[in-house]
Motif scaffolding. Sequence first.
Motif, PDB file in Angstrom:
ATOM      1  N   MET A   1       1.284  -6.740  -2.330  1.00  0.00           N
ATOM      2  CA  MET A   1       1.735  -6.062  -3.660  1.00  0.00           C
ATOM      3  C   MET A   1       2.895  -5.254  -3.103  1.00  0.00           C
ATOM      4  O   MET A   1       2.885  -4.527  -2.086  1.00  0.00           O
ATOM      5  N   TYR A   2       3.882  -5.170  -3.980  1.00  0.00           N
ATOM      6  CA  TYR A   2       5.196  -4.663  -3.748  1.00  0.00           C
ATOM      7  C   TYR A   2       4.888  -2.989  -3.852  1.00  0.00           C
ATOM      8  O   TYR A   2       4.279  -2.494  -4.875  1.00  0.00           O
ATOM      9  N   GLY A   3       5.337  -2.328  -2.632  1.00  0.00           N
ATOM     10  CA  GLY A   3       4.981  -0.785  -2.937  1.00  0.00           C
ATOM     11  C   GLY A   3       3.956  -0.563  -2.183  1.00  0.00           C
ATOM     12  O   GLY A   3       3.780   0.929  -1.838  1.00  0.00           O
ATOM     13  N   LEU A   4       3.107  -1.554  -1.524  1.00  0.00           N
ATOM     14  CA  LEU A   4       1.818  -1.025  -1.005  1.00  0.00           C
ATOM     15  C   LEU A   4       2.165  -0.246   0.582  1.00  0.00           C
ATOM     16  O   LEU A   4       1.458   0.483   0.936  1.00  0.00           O
ATOM     17  N   GLY A   5       3.302  -0.963   1.035  1.00  0.00           N
ATOM     18  CA  GLY A   5       3.689  -0.127   2.371  1.00  0.00           C
ATOM     19  C   GLY A   5       4.225   1.136   2.217  1.00  0.00           C
ATOM     20  O   GLY A   5       3.827   2.133   3.249  1.00  0.00           O
ATOM     21  N   MET A   6       4.816   1.550   0.952  1.00  0.00           N
ATOM     22  CA  MET A   6       5.303   3.034   0.822  1.00  0.00           C
ATOM     23  C   MET A   6       4.177   3.645   0.485  1.00  0.00           C
ATOM     24  O   MET A   6       3.964   4.898   1.018  1.00  0.00           O
TER      25      MET A   6
ATOM     26  N   GLY B   1       2.305   4.776   3.674  1.00  0.00           N
ATOM     27  CA  GLY B   1       3.275   5.570   4.228  1.00  0.00           C
ATOM     28  C   GLY B   1       3.138   7.027   3.713  1.00  0.00           C
ATOM     29  O   GLY B   1       2.924   7.855   4.277  1.00  0.00           O
TER      30      GLY B   1
ATOM     31  N   VAL C   1       0.037   8.666   4.804  1.00  0.00           N
ATOM     32  CA  VAL C   1       0.108   9.462   5.977  1.00  0.00           C
ATOM     33  C   VAL C   1       0.513  10.812   5.686  1.00  0.00           C
ATOM     34  O   VAL C   1       0.181  11.873   6.491  1.00  0.00           O
ATOM     35  N   THR C   2       1.505  10.980   4.807  1.00  0.00           N
ATOM     36  CA  THR C   2       2.105  12.409   4.668  1.00  0.00           C
ATOM     37  C   THR C   2       1.252  13.146   3.927  1.00  0.00           C
ATOM     38  O   THR C   2       1.088  14.534   4.406  1.00  0.00           O
TER      39      THR C   2
ATOM     40  N   HIS D   1      -1.319  14.541   6.427  1.00  0.00           N
ATOM     41  CA  HIS D   1      -0.734  15.429   7.169  1.00  0.00           C
ATOM     42  C   HIS D   1      -0.731  16.939   6.197  1.00  0.00           C
ATOM     43  O   HIS D   1      -1.022  18.273   6.955  1.00  0.00           O
TER      44      HIS D   1
ATOM     45  N   GLN E   1      -4.672  18.518  20.669  1.00  0.00           N
ATOM     46  CA  GLN E   1      -5.494  18.564  19.524  1.00  0.00           C
ATOM     47  C   GLN E   1      -4.691  18.783  18.305  1.00  0.00           C
ATOM     48  O   GLN E   1      -5.493  18.994  17.101  1.00  0.00           O
ATOM     49  N   ALA E   2      -3.509  19.241  18.148  1.00  0.00           N
ATOM     50  CA  ALA E   2      -2.849  19.594  17.237  1.00  0.00           C
ATOM     51  C   ALA E   2      -3.005  18.794  15.806  1.00  0.00           C
ATOM     52  O   ALA E   2      -2.863  17.617  15.873  1.00  0.00           O
TER      53      ALA E   2
ATOM     54  N   GLY F   1      -1.912  18.654  11.549  1.00  0.00           N
ATOM     55  CA  GLY F   1      -1.113  19.365  10.301  1.00  0.00           C
ATOM     56  C   GLY F   1       0.029  20.080  10.951  1.00  0.00           C
ATOM     57  O   GLY F   1       0.622  19.331  11.739  1.00  0.00           O
TER      58      GLY F   1
ATOM     59  N   PHE G   1       2.941  22.058  12.694  1.00  0.00           N
ATOM     60  CA  PHE G   1       3.018  21.893  14.329  1.00  0.00           C
ATOM     61  C   PHE G   1       3.929  23.269  14.616  1.00  0.00           C
ATOM     62  O   PHE G   1       3.616  23.713  15.582  1.00  0.00           O
TER      63      PHE G   1
END
Lengths: 579, 196
Positions: B1-6, B9, B12-13, B16, B45-46, B48, B50
């Motif tokens: 599906m297009y946009g899955l990579g985004m 990502g 991940v943010t 965080h 161990q950090a 969130g 930084f």
Amino acid sequence: MTDKVLDNVESRLGDGVVRDERGGYSGYLVPAARLANVARTARDELGYDYLSSVTGVDYLPEGKLEVVYQLYPTAGGAGLVLKAQLPREAPVVPSLVPLFPGAELQEREVWDLLGIRFEGHPDLRRVLLWEGFAGHPLRKDWTEAYFEEDAKPFKSRWPEGKIHRIEDKVPFRHNVAYPPDFTPDGWVPEGDAALYAGLGQVTGGGNGGDPALNTDEIIVNLGPQHPSTHGVFRVVVRLDGETVVDLKPVMGYLHRNHEKIAERNTFLMNMPFTDRLDYFSSMGNNFGYALAVEKLMGIQPPERAEYLRVMMAELTRIQNHLSAIGFLLNDLGAFFTPVMYAFEERELILDIFEATSGSRMMCNYFRFGGLERDLPDGVLPKIRELVYERLPRKVDELDRYLTENEIVRARCIGVGVLTRERAIALSAAGPVLRASGVPYDVRRAEPYSIYDRFDFDVAVRPHGDVYDRYLIRFDEIRQSLRILDQVLKQLPEGEIQTGKPQYQARVPAGEAYGRVENPKGELGYYVISTGKPTPWRYHVRAPSFINLTTLAEMSRGYKLADVVVSLGSIDIVLGEVDR
Amino acid sequence: MYGLGMLKGLGVTLKHFVVTYLEDLRWIGKRYDSPESLAVRQGSQARGAFTVQYPEVKLPVPEEFRFTPILLYEEGPNGERKDRCTSCGICAKVCPPQCIWIVRTTDPATGRPVPEPAEFYIDVDICMNCGLCAEFCPFDAIKMDHNYEMATWDRLSDKERLLKPLSYYAAIRPNNYAREEAARAEKEAAKAARQA
């Protein structure tokens, strides 16, 4: 190499080529007139297809200038050194740009700093200095405005103790000298005219292929203060609409004549100066310089020091590549979130450098025959935690975060393609060369230190586009982690310095070329000693500088916005480009 | 599906972002200035966010951290100062940017040099913080300071500004101090044994 093979090389190179018999020297002396022929033979018949470094030396007492070429086979193995000696009054040598286009910027540098003319060079202008600069500073009879003595230490510091500030002695406006027929007030930047004219000679497609549109090609300056130029760096681009017809990099805004400073310094004093070249990877810079001087001195560091050196060099590679990935994403428009994520890991690695060497970036950690100090207590467990636990996880996370992103893929795949043949011809080095399908890594091609003991793969990617140059940095980080794992398992106890540390290194006369695989590519130091406390000649083969030769090749035919991405994918540091 | 990579990502943010607040809860009340939270948050161990809020929060510097040089003096029982420097000039000779000037003392009666500097200048403007002076000083007299906040009107430091008591050095670099003092004591003992 055995004598028999060398004799063979000598006979193959042809008439007039003689071995350099000076004490401590190697390579071949070639008559200037035959240089192009000899270089062609070396490239086409002997397999020395990679011109690593071009530089010059001023032998003032003998009244000679010498051009030194370092050639290597991309198949791996030892190099071939060619030298041409020229009279100091009229130094002219045929340009090797038609054979090795990668010599373009380097020959310009030699012309700029030593005043050696390269006949047949397509664009022989000054590169690091401007047109209003008088003389060629690396000539031994040239002195700077703040000149005090030929070599440090200066007597005014000790024993005389005559405190002064140099800018009081040579105030502003008196510290500049112009060429005889040059007036700064009436100066029109002729260099720019020549620069634009040089760009104009290239025939592009013209008007988008449709004469009815009647459009003009325009010239755009990117920089020198552009956020995507990674420092004070300028790219002059000739555009047809949005498509790049040709471009020229313009640099030297951060030039400080590192090499002239180094020739006034003692051997040891140069160590902290090398930190300031590629300030992202000072440990790697230290490494190359230490190797070159150790070659001259004929000493080896102890085992533990070798392991610690490799450890530091690989940690440097990891943090450099993490930042390179982050900054490439900046150039793509993902402004500062990816780079800050990458910087977290970089900070943790820099914490280790700080605890060990005393400084995060200007490490100054290597000494001739060893290191400044052993790892302090508590540092090794931290390195273990990073290498075994945090870094693999975080690198995977960064990979997951960016690699499959559709925008990154659309902007990078098939953009800025550098083919295998052109990458070799243009003397590209490091990740730029390997992403074009050339598995050339100095650590494997001509192992230095103890790299022959470790099990790792030379990362290589086949397409030569921006996406491959991005991916190869992840590959290299993972290989570095593999090396670090072996270093940590094998790290022996023991001394970290051969002999007593000395502030006046005794370096026998001779020449040495020490090269390492720095994160940005092959970093080489060409050092000549005459047995005095200061080097006679010190030259840095700066990978960022020479990799910039490939920028035009990567950008032609692509859009203006892709220039920025291609530049980001080369990964330059201006401290090293401008030196 | 297009946009899955985004989307991946962005996951991940998002993680965080959320973890930053979870960490806030974990260190409630002492997240920003307690040494124990800093040790974790600035280690492997950090999680969130930084960053730290400089200058309100300052990270501790490691013992080997070097900034600009200082000169050490020994304190006598009655508070008198004795410079460790003998004005031998090795630091001035090894200094890469040549930022050290030493004025030697001469005995006014005999005109012979006295092993003590009359003046000692460091142009902090030029100093490149490389630490070679401290590394090669044979008398442990010049050392690298930890203080990195040194805005002044004049960047040329004279002896008065450079001099610091030995106790200051012992406080910022306890391990180095202990090692060097042991070596000095050993040398002294060997010297005494030779004379005896």
